[in-house]
Scaffold this active site. Structure first.
Site, PDB file in Angstrom:
ATOM      1  N   CYS A 132      33.298 119.526   9.268  1.00 18.04           N
ATOM      2  CA  CYS A 132      33.483 120.327  10.478  1.00 18.04           C
ATOM      3  C   CYS A 132      32.176 121.023  10.849  1.00 18.04           C
ATOM      4  O   CYS A 132      31.809 122.044  10.240  1.00 18.04           O
ATOM      5  CB  CYS A 132      34.595 121.348  10.277  1.00 18.04           C
ATOM      6  SG  CYS A 132      34.850 122.416  11.710  1.00 18.04           S
ATOM      7  N   CYS A 135      32.601 124.616  12.147  1.00 11.92           N
ATOM      8  CA  CYS A 135      32.999 125.565  11.103  1.00 11.92           C
ATOM      9  C   CYS A 135      31.799 125.978  10.253  1.00 11.92           C
ATOM     10  O   CYS A 135      31.633 127.156   9.909  1.00 11.92           O
ATOM     11  CB  CYS A 135      34.047 124.944  10.185  1.00 11.92           C
ATOM     12  SG  CYS A 135      35.533 124.364  10.989  1.00 11.92           S
ATOM     13  N   ASP A 136      30.966 125.026   9.885  1.00 14.64           N
ATOM     14  CA  ASP A 136      29.942 125.251   8.869  1.00 14.64           C
ATOM     15  C   ASP A 136      28.510 125.149   9.369  1.00 14.64           C
ATOM     16  O   ASP A 136      27.572 125.411   8.615  1.00 14.64           O
ATOM     17  CB  ASP A 136      30.132 124.241   7.726  1.00 14.64           C
ATOM     18  CG  ASP A 136      31.503 124.364   7.072  1.00 14.64           C
ATOM     19  OD1 ASP A 136      32.029 125.488   7.024  1.00 14.64           O
ATOM     20  OD2 ASP A 136      32.042 123.342   6.624  1.00 14.64           O
TER      21      ASP A 136
END
Length: 304
Positions: A132, A135-136
């Site tokens: 992701c 997300c990261d």
């Protein structure tokens, strides 16, 4: 007893909930993780008709709010099995809660990220390996990273990361991309994205954190090391239907077999979204499936 149980609160499941509630049916939606499905992690949606631009999070949140405002109840629990009872109705067994009986079930389980299946992948997940980018990605600000994949998700990830990272290697096993040409054009004009085509990732380097990857040219078998701190894997999806393989018919890849009518081989069980056998898996087709499945479910209820 509820009229319709919907398994999955992604685009297909929540759309089905909206249509079923508007038809006056009682609806329970079960979600094992978070509402919205995978689209919630997409930074920008630009191909949904009527909406020029919206974040995946906002899209999912608006859909969830619309469904719940109509009276659909969303329960964050996992349906682990479906059984038929003596009245030809369905008992949904939950991981944590008590069993729920429904007259109709709509499977909208979606799909999960496909893994590379190479050594160290699981160990280094969360330590440099990610599925992701939104997300990261912030963890790799100013660093060099690699993205592997050739679809629209991989292309979007590379574009997104190019705004955070000093360099992005986009690794793809072919010389052409499957994703939208619009994204390809952006990538070819982004100076800190380097295309690494006709290549696969063979090894991950690092014991406790990712320190690099080894790639192989599929034409020459030549090996090359990329000194990257992050690897973002976007190579497709695997349907979340395994727990229902003894209930409905799945194809060899694990997708529920159903046509555009969203009817499975079991009367009273319907399927919608990315977990169904279909050619195109997009937000628009997920929403369409949700509407079709809910309408078909309501018609079924009217005749039993």
């Amino acid at each position: 007893m509820t009229d319709i149980v919907i398994i999955g609160a992604g685009t297909a499941g929540l759309t089905a909930a909206i249509y079923a509630r508007r038809a006056g049916r009682s609806v329970l939606v079960f979600e094992a993780e978070t509402y919205g499905g995978q689209i919630i992690n997409t930074p920008e949606i630009e191909n949904y008709p009527g909406i020029k631009n919206v974040s995946g999070y906002q899209f999912a949140t608006d859909l969830y709010s619309q469904a719940t405002s109509l009276g659909a109840e969303v329960v964050f629990d996992k349906v682990v099995a479906i059984e038929g009872d003596s009245k030809s109705r369905f008992v949904c067994k939950l991981e944590y809660g008590e069993d729920v009986t429904a007259k109709v079930v709509i499977l909208a389980c979606g799909a999960k990220n496909r893994h590379l299946g190479i050594p160290m992948e699981e160990k280094l997940t969360g330590r440099g390996v990610s599925y992701c980018a939104t997300c990261d990605g912030a963890f790799f600000r100013g660093k060099e990273v690699a993205v592997i994949g050739g679809g629209s998700t991989a292309l979007q990830d590379a574009i997104y990361l190019s705004g955070l990272c000093s360099k992005v290697y986009l690794v793809h096993r072919r010389d052409k991309f499957r994703g939208e040409q619009t994204y390809v054009d952006v990538i070819r004009n982004t100076p800190n994205i380097e295309l690494v085509l006709n290549s696969t990732i063979e090894d991950l380097i690092g014991d406790t954190v990712l320190e690099g990857v080894t790639i192989k040219d599929v034409n020459t078998n030549e090996m090359r090391k990329l000194d990257v701190n992050g690897l973002f894997i976007a190579i497709g999806q695997v349907p979340n239907n395994k727990m229902f393989e003894n209930v409905v018919c799945l194809d060899k890849n694990g997708y529920v077999i159903a046509g555009e009518d969203c009817e499975t081989n079991v009367p009273g069980i319907f399927v919608a979204g990315d977990g169904r056998t279909k050619i195109l898996r997009q937000l628009t087709t997920a929403a369409a499936d949700g509407a079709v499945a809910a309408t078909a479910a309501c018609d079924y209820l009217a005749n039993i």
